[in-house]
Motif scaffolding. Structure first.
Motif, mmCIF file in Angstrom:
data_model
loop_
_atom_site.group_PDB
_atom_site.id
_atom_site.type_symbol
_atom_site.label_atom_id
_atom_site.label_comp_id
_atom_site.label_asym_id
_atom_site.label_seq_id
_atom_site.Cartn_x
_atom_site.Cartn_y
_atom_site.Cartn_z
ATOM 1 N N LEU A 1 69.239 27.829 6.157
ATOM 2 C CA LEU A 1 67.603 28.051 6.235
ATOM 3 C C LEU A 1 67.264 27.358 4.602
ATOM 4 N N PRO A 2 66.361 26.554 4.483
ATOM 5 C CA PRO A 2 65.814 26.227 3.089
ATOM 6 C C PRO A 2 64.781 27.516 2.757
ATOM 7 N N VAL A 3 65.331 27.647 1.544
ATOM 8 C CA VAL A 3 64.330 28.735 0.769
ATOM 9 C C VAL A 3 63.849 28.029 -0.491
ATOM 10 N N LYS A 4 62.479 28.638 -0.944
ATOM 11 C CA LYS A 4 61.816 28.131 -2.001
ATOM 12 C C LYS A 4 62.340 28.864 -3.253
ATOM 13 N N ASP A 5 62.719 30.419 -2.992
ATOM 14 C CA ASP A 5 63.231 31.251 -4.161
ATOM 15 C C ASP A 5 64.229 31.863 -3.950
ATOM 16 N N ASP B 1 78.124 37.922 1.611
ATOM 17 C CA ASP B 1 79.612 37.366 1.439
ATOM 18 C C ASP B 1 79.529 36.482 -0.046
ATOM 19 N N GLU B 2 79.889 37.115 -1.110
ATOM 20 C CA GLU B 2 80.060 36.603 -2.408
ATOM 21 C C GLU B 2 80.771 35.391 -2.482
ATOM 22 N N ASP B 3 81.890 35.403 -1.500
ATOM 23 C CA ASP B 3 82.944 34.250 -1.520
ATOM 24 C C ASP B 3 82.102 32.793 -1.169
ATOM 25 N N PHE B 4 80.989 33.135 -0.469
ATOM 26 C CA PHE B 4 80.341 31.887 0.023
ATOM 27 C C PHE B 4 78.648 31.830 -0.575
ATOM 28 N N SER B 5 78.676 32.440 -1.640
ATOM 29 C CA SER B 5 77.492 32.576 -2.246
ATOM 30 C C SER B 5 77.752 31.705 -3.540
ATOM 31 N N GLY B 6 76.417 31.247 -4.210
ATOM 32 C CA GLY B 6 76.477 30.585 -5.442
ATOM 33 C C GLY B 6 75.092 30.697 -6.091
ATOM 34 N N GLU B 7 74.828 29.625 -7.091
ATOM 35 C CA GLU B 7 73.624 29.441 -7.597
ATOM 36 C C GLU B 7 72.727 28.716 -6.694
ATOM 37 N N GLU B 8 73.190 27.793 -5.525
ATOM 38 C CA GLU B 8 72.426 27.237 -4.733
ATOM 39 C C GLU B 8 72.111 27.785 -3.389
ATOM 40 N N CYS B 9 73.016 28.888 -3.000
ATOM 41 C CA CYS B 9 73.017 29.356 -1.817
ATOM 42 C C CYS B 9 73.379 30.764 -1.817
ATOM 43 N N PHE C 1 68.948 21.854 -2.908
ATOM 44 C CA PHE C 1 70.192 21.583 -2.537
ATOM 45 C C PHE C 1 70.253 21.263 -0.858
ATOM 46 N N PHE C 2 69.340 21.928 -0.015
ATOM 47 C CA PHE C 2 69.155 21.855 1.501
ATOM 48 C C PHE C 2 68.781 20.259 1.573
ATOM 49 N N GLN C 3 68.147 19.475 0.712
ATOM 50 C CA GLN C 3 67.792 18.276 0.869
ATOM 51 C C GLN C 3 68.665 17.369 0.842
ATOM 52 N N GLN C 4 69.829 17.676 0.493
ATOM 53 C CA GLN C 4 70.847 16.947 0.157
ATOM 54 C C GLN C 4 71.715 16.590 1.514
ATOM 55 N N ILE D 1 61.815 18.577 4.820
ATOM 56 C CA ILE D 1 61.946 19.985 5.140
ATOM 57 C C ILE D 1 60.702 20.401 5.427
ATOM 58 N N ALA D 2 60.684 21.262 6.479
ATOM 59 C CA ALA D 2 59.335 21.839 6.960
ATOM 60 C C ALA D 2 58.966 22.980 6.455
ATOM 61 N N ASP D 3 57.599 23.081 6.024
ATOM 62 C CA ASP D 3 56.978 24.105 5.341
ATOM 63 C C ASP D 3 56.861 25.362 6.548
#
Length: 132
Positions: free
Chosen positions: A9-13, A29-37, A55-58, A64-66
């Motif tokens: 899911l794309p998120v704004k903040d 799950d911190e193993d799959f988390s970072g600065e972009e997701c 990042f999602f746009q890549q 991306i739907a609002d």
């Protein structure tokens, strides 16, 4: 074959979204988390990847739907009881979520809906097996 499910899911903040879902009661799950997701754990084998829009746009050539204006998907989560539905809704509303539609109570199914800070729609429901 059993497979894991990852909802992207794309998120704004990202920080605001993570804080919201932390208050609702989800772990990450911190193993799959970072600065972009961040990887939100829904249940064993079910995850929501909350991805910063840039990042999602890549991953898509489409716009991306609002989610505050359009609905592409409704994510439904089962609960063990009506009380659990109400408890999660209470946490979502206290964390700043909105309840866009009234409670659906069909006797055998009890459902409530919240919107997260990005406008994504989440249904929390309990279906009885005739014991309630």
């Amino acid at each position: 074959m059993i497979r894991n499910t990852y909802i992207n899911l794309p998120v704004k903040d990202l920080n605001e979204t993570r804080e919201f879902f932390s208050q609702v009661g989800f772990d990450f799950d911190e193993d799959f988390s970072g600065e972009e997701c961040v990887c939100m754990v829904i249940a064993d084998g079910s995850f929501a990847m909350l991805v910063a829009e840039s990042f999602f746009q890549q991953f898509t050539k489409k716009e991306i739907a609002d989610a505050s204006k359009t609905t592409e998907v409704v994510t439904a989560l089962s609960a063990d009881s009506r009380d659990e539905v109400d408890e999660m809704m209470s946490r979502a509303l206290n964390a700043g979520g909105a309840e866009p539609i009234p409670v659906v109570n069909q006797g055998w199914m009890y459902c409530r809906t919240f919107e997260d800070p990005n406008g994504h729609i989440w249904e929390v429901f309990h279906m009885s097996q005739g014991d309630e």
